[in-house]
Design an enzyme around this catalytic site. Structure first.
Site, PDB file in Angstrom:
ATOM      1  CB  CYS A 100       1.375  -2.202  13.670  1.00  0.00           C
ATOM      2  SG  CYS A 100       1.791  -2.092  11.920  1.00  0.00           S
ATOM      3  CB  CYS A 154       0.488   2.112   6.327  1.00  0.00           C
ATOM      4  SG  CYS A 154       0.777   3.565   5.350  1.00  0.00           S
ATOM      5  CB  CYS A 172       6.066  -5.706   9.391  1.00  0.00           C
ATOM      6  SG  CYS A 172       7.416  -5.120  10.458  1.00  0.00           S
ATOM      7  CB  CYS A 190       3.032   7.272   3.361  1.00  0.00           C
ATOM      8  SG  CYS A 190       3.276   6.072   4.657  1.00  0.00           S
ATOM      9  CD  GLU A 238      -2.597   0.523   2.767  1.00  0.00           C
ATOM     10  OE1 GLU A 238      -2.987  -0.639   3.007  1.00  0.00           O
ATOM     11  OE2 GLU A 238      -2.681   1.446   3.563  1.00  0.00           O
ATOM     12  CB  CYS A 274       4.223  -2.983  16.561  1.00  0.00           C
ATOM     13  SG  CYS A 274       5.985  -2.697  16.290  1.00  0.00           S
TER      14      CYS A 274
HETATM   15  N1  SAH Z   1       8.187  -0.141  10.564  1.00  0.00           N
HETATM   16  C1  SAH Z   1       8.471   1.239  10.652  1.00  0.00           C
HETATM   17  C2  SAH Z   1       7.780   2.078   9.594  1.00  0.00           C
HETATM   18  C3  SAH Z   1       6.371   1.735   9.236  1.00  0.00           C
HETATM   19  S1  SAH Z   1       5.148   2.058  10.441  1.00  0.00           S
HETATM   20  C4  SAH Z   1       8.145   1.754  12.026  1.00  0.00           C
HETATM   21  O1  SAH Z   1       7.515   1.044  12.798  1.00  0.00           O
HETATM   22  O2  SAH Z   1       8.554   2.868  12.338  1.00  0.00           O
HETATM   23  C5  SAH Z   1       5.010   3.831  10.404  1.00  0.00           C
HETATM   24  C6  SAH Z   1       4.443   4.422  11.688  1.00  0.00           C
HETATM   25  O3  SAH Z   1       3.043   4.116  11.821  1.00  0.00           O
HETATM   26  C7  SAH Z   1       5.124   3.875  12.927  1.00  0.00           C
HETATM   27  O4  SAH Z   1       5.402   4.898  13.835  1.00  0.00           O
HETATM   28  C8  SAH Z   1       4.071   2.953  13.447  1.00  0.00           C
HETATM   29  O5  SAH Z   1       4.285   2.667  14.789  1.00  0.00           O
HETATM   30  C9  SAH Z   1       2.803   3.680  13.150  1.00  0.00           C
HETATM   31  N2  SAH Z   1       1.604   2.867  13.241  1.00  0.00           N
HETATM   32  C10 SAH Z   1       1.474   1.553  13.003  1.00  0.00           C
HETATM   33  N3  SAH Z   1       0.198   1.152  13.202  1.00  0.00           N
HETATM   34  C11 SAH Z   1      -0.495   2.238  13.571  1.00  0.00           C
HETATM   35  C12 SAH Z   1      -1.869   2.475  13.916  1.00  0.00           C
HETATM   36  N4  SAH Z   1      -2.775   1.498  13.898  1.00  0.00           N
HETATM   37  N5  SAH Z   1      -2.230   3.735  14.245  1.00  0.00           N
HETATM   38  C13 SAH Z   1      -1.321   4.734  14.229  1.00  0.00           C
HETATM   39  N6  SAH Z   1      -0.029   4.581  13.913  1.00  0.00           N
HETATM   40  C14 SAH Z   1       0.385   3.341  13.594  1.00  0.00           C
HETATM   41 FE1  SF4 Z   2       6.382  -3.415  11.591  1.00  0.00          FE
HETATM   42 FE2  SF4 Z   2       4.126  -2.157  12.086  1.00  0.00          FE
HETATM   43 FE3  SF4 Z   2       5.945  -2.430  14.016  1.00  0.00          FE
HETATM   44 FE4  SF4 Z   2       6.422  -0.755  11.961  1.00  0.00          FE
HETATM   45  S1  SF4 Z   2       4.797  -0.554  13.503  1.00  0.00           S
HETATM   46  S2  SF4 Z   2       7.815  -2.280  12.865  1.00  0.00           S
HETATM   47  S3  SF4 Z   2       5.393  -1.886  10.295  1.00  0.00           S
HETATM   48  S4  SF4 Z   2       4.822  -4.095  13.014  1.00  0.00           S
END
Ligand code: SAH
Ligand code: SF4
Length: 401
Positions: A154, A375, A147, A140, A104, A151
């Protein structure tokens, strides 16, 4: 069908996709063909500045070279699987890669001047603005299919890891947004001014491809973005942070989300491997030579999980003496996440507490809420739909739409 089309569709093409070659690799490619290095700049310009994908149209190359290129190389881009446009101008695309995987990307235009324009000209990447009549927009991009870092808040993390994207697939997002998608959907000339690696995946776990793609983004013969306008976001892959700085000069955002190891171990499981002490040491090493001389710390606001006054105070203690800027992100909910977004009064209070302690804090406006939030969610939806389709087919039923 020509040989080139055939191979472009097969997905197992022996041809080299020139889209993903930064200048140094493009020069090497031409050297191997027995050509002069300046061909690299010419071809980079054709592809990335003019959006040309057919060698036959590259009129300053000799006919013989154009024919040779068509035999050994190609410029291949993914297909658009889904396009959505939000009322606020945000656009999202799901791209289908050769392997059948989907990723995406999100386009975020801005139309107002905001306080994020620092005196030094730094613009918060996710809140790029119009200044001096110049249009700005942030793209973006994704760097992996899924991934592995899981997290808990996420949507991409919940999908698990599928594979790394190639440099060509990563830069294809900017190529497509710039030359095809935005141009098609918007009459005005809204070029992309900023790129953030905040889509699906952890960029520092796909190191070489991300470095190559970032080089092309910043290359004068390609997109020419300044180092402040390319931001790599990491959840804290500590050993790769120093390596990144050795290789390329880009802005860094670190996904902090919790001020203590106890909480971060849960929200960002990678913290169990690289705890805060190590992460902050890596940030301190990066910040002085970062393009804007600070690091952006991302902090997702999860109601009653990490948003109390105590959390704010712990965060202040962690960041007070550091070259830091905090980006508060309202949580984007998705089905069965188990979390809810902190309300705006809470986010406001948290922000004011940090600001009072002298920490620059930027609340991120939620964008594109009406077309699905964070995302990874769109892809989740497409895959759910596909799975539902398969399920219905197995049951000898057709999907409703
Ligand atoms: N993996 C990298 C980059 C992709 S995620 C990282 O974690 O930094 C980009 C940002 O979106 C990160 O700060 C992540 O923690 C945040 N993010 C992920 N899921 C989210 C959600 N459901 N709501 C808001 N931010 C989110
Ligand atoms: Fe991976 Fe999502 Fe954690 Fe970023 S926030 S490292 S995309 S699991």
């Amino acid at each position: 069908m020509t040989a080139m089309n055939e191979s472009a569709n097969s997905g197992s093409s022996p041809k080299i996709n020139l889209l993903g070659l930064p200048k140094r690799k493009m020069e090497q490619f031409f050297a191997e063909l027995g050509e002069k290095p300046f061909r690299a700049a010419q071809v980079l310009k054709w592809i990335h500045q003019r959006g040309v994908v057919d060698f036959a149209d590259m009129s300053d190359l000799s006919k013989a070279l154009r024919e040779k290129l068509a035999q050994v190389a190609e410029i291949r881009i993914p297909e658009v699987e889904l396009e959505q446009k939000s009322r606020d101008g945000t656009m999202k695309w799901v791209l289908r890669l050769d392997s059948g995987n989907s990723v995406e990307m999100v386009y975020i235009p801005e139309a107002e001047k905001s306080k994020q324009d620092d005196d030094d000209g730094y613009i918060d990447p996710r809140r790029a603005t119009y200044t001096d009549g110049l249009s700005r927009a942030t793209l973006c991009v994704s760097s992996q299919v899924g991934c592995s870092l899981a997290c808990t808040f996420c949507s991409t993390g919940r999908q698990g890891f599928n594979r790394n994207m190639s440099a060509a697939e990563i830069i294809a997002q900017l190529f497509m947004a710039e030359h095809i998608l935005v141009a098609k959907s918007l009459p005005s000339d809204r070029k992309i001014s900023n790129v953030v690696f905040m889509g699906m995946g952890e960029p520092l776990l796909n190191f070489e491809a991300v470095v190559d793609a970032a080089e092309i983004m910043m290359e004068d013969n390609a997109y020419g973005l300044s180092k402040r306008r390319v931001t790599v976001s990491t959840s804290g892959v500590v050993p790769a942070m120093a390596r990144l700085q050795e290789r390329i000069d880009v802005a860094l955002a670190v996904s902090l989300h919790a001020p203590t190891d106890e909480l971060r171990d849960v929200l960002v499981p990678l913290n169990q491997k690289y705890p805060l002490k190590e992460l902050m040491a890596a940030c301190d090493a990066y910040a002085p030579n970062a393009p804007a001389a600070f690091i952006t710390y991302e902090y997702v606001m999860l109601a009653e999980v990490n948003d109390s006054d105590q959390h704010a105070d712990d965060l202040i203690r962690l960041l007070r003496d550091r070259a830091a800027k905090v980006n508060l992100i309202p949580f984007n909910p998705f089905p069965e996440s188990g979390y809810t977004r902190s309300n705006s009064a809470r986010i406001d209070r948290f922000m004011r507490r940090l600001e009072a302690a002298g920490i620059t804090t930027v609340p991120r406006r939620t964008r594109g809420d009406d077309i699905d939030a964070a995302c990874g969610q769109l892809v989740g939806e497409v895959e759910d739909r596909a799975r539902r389709g398969e399920r219905l087919e197995r049951m000898n039923l057709r999907p409703a739409s």
